[in-house]
Design a protein around this motif. Structure first.
Motif: not given
Length: 145
Positions: A59, A78, A137, A141
């Protein structure tokens, strides 16, 4: 001037290069790319592929590939593991429009985004980012879980 045959974006005057769609499908279906960064080619009046990242890229590699002072569209695949220990993958569409980019670029990308985005089937989430913290990131998530 006719825009026929310039992809689904014809009414806004911004076409989509065939290579852009092909490259996206390689990411979505074949997992050839971890990410794809798209830019608007103002001379050709179409969205073109600027860069791709291989499956092993991180990432951080992806975010480092985005210009600090210009707008881009990007798609990021992802991969994550769920709380049930299942391997999953979610595709994020990211509209990168840094606060320091030119007003003209921001307007061009904003007005062309929806039509381009609609042409990319299989996107799970969309993120609008004006600075790196908005597409950290952790944001991915949180959205994916």
């Amino acid at each position: 001037m006719s825009y026929r045959g310039r992809g689904t974006n014809a009414s806004s005057g911004m076409g989509v290069a065939e290579q852009s769609m092909t490259t996206y499908l390689e990411l979505q279906r074949k997992k050839v790319h971890r990410y794809v960064i798209f830019k608007i080619d103002e001379k050709k009046k179409e969205v073109v592929v600027e860069k791709t990242g291989g499956p092993a890229e991180s990432y951080d590699d992806f975010t480092a590939s985005l210009p600090e002072n210009d707008c881009r569209y990007a798609v990021y695949d992802y991969d994550f593991v769920t709380s049930e220990n299942c391997q999953k993958s979610k595709i994020f569409f990211i509209a990168w429009s840094p606060a320091v980019s030119r007003i003209r670029a921001k307007m061009l990308y904003a007005t062309s985004k929806d039509r381009f985005r609609r042409g990319l089937e299989g996107i799970h989430y969309e993120i609008q980012a004006t600075d790196p913290t908005e597409m950290d990131l952790e944001v991915l998530k949180d959205r994916a879980n």
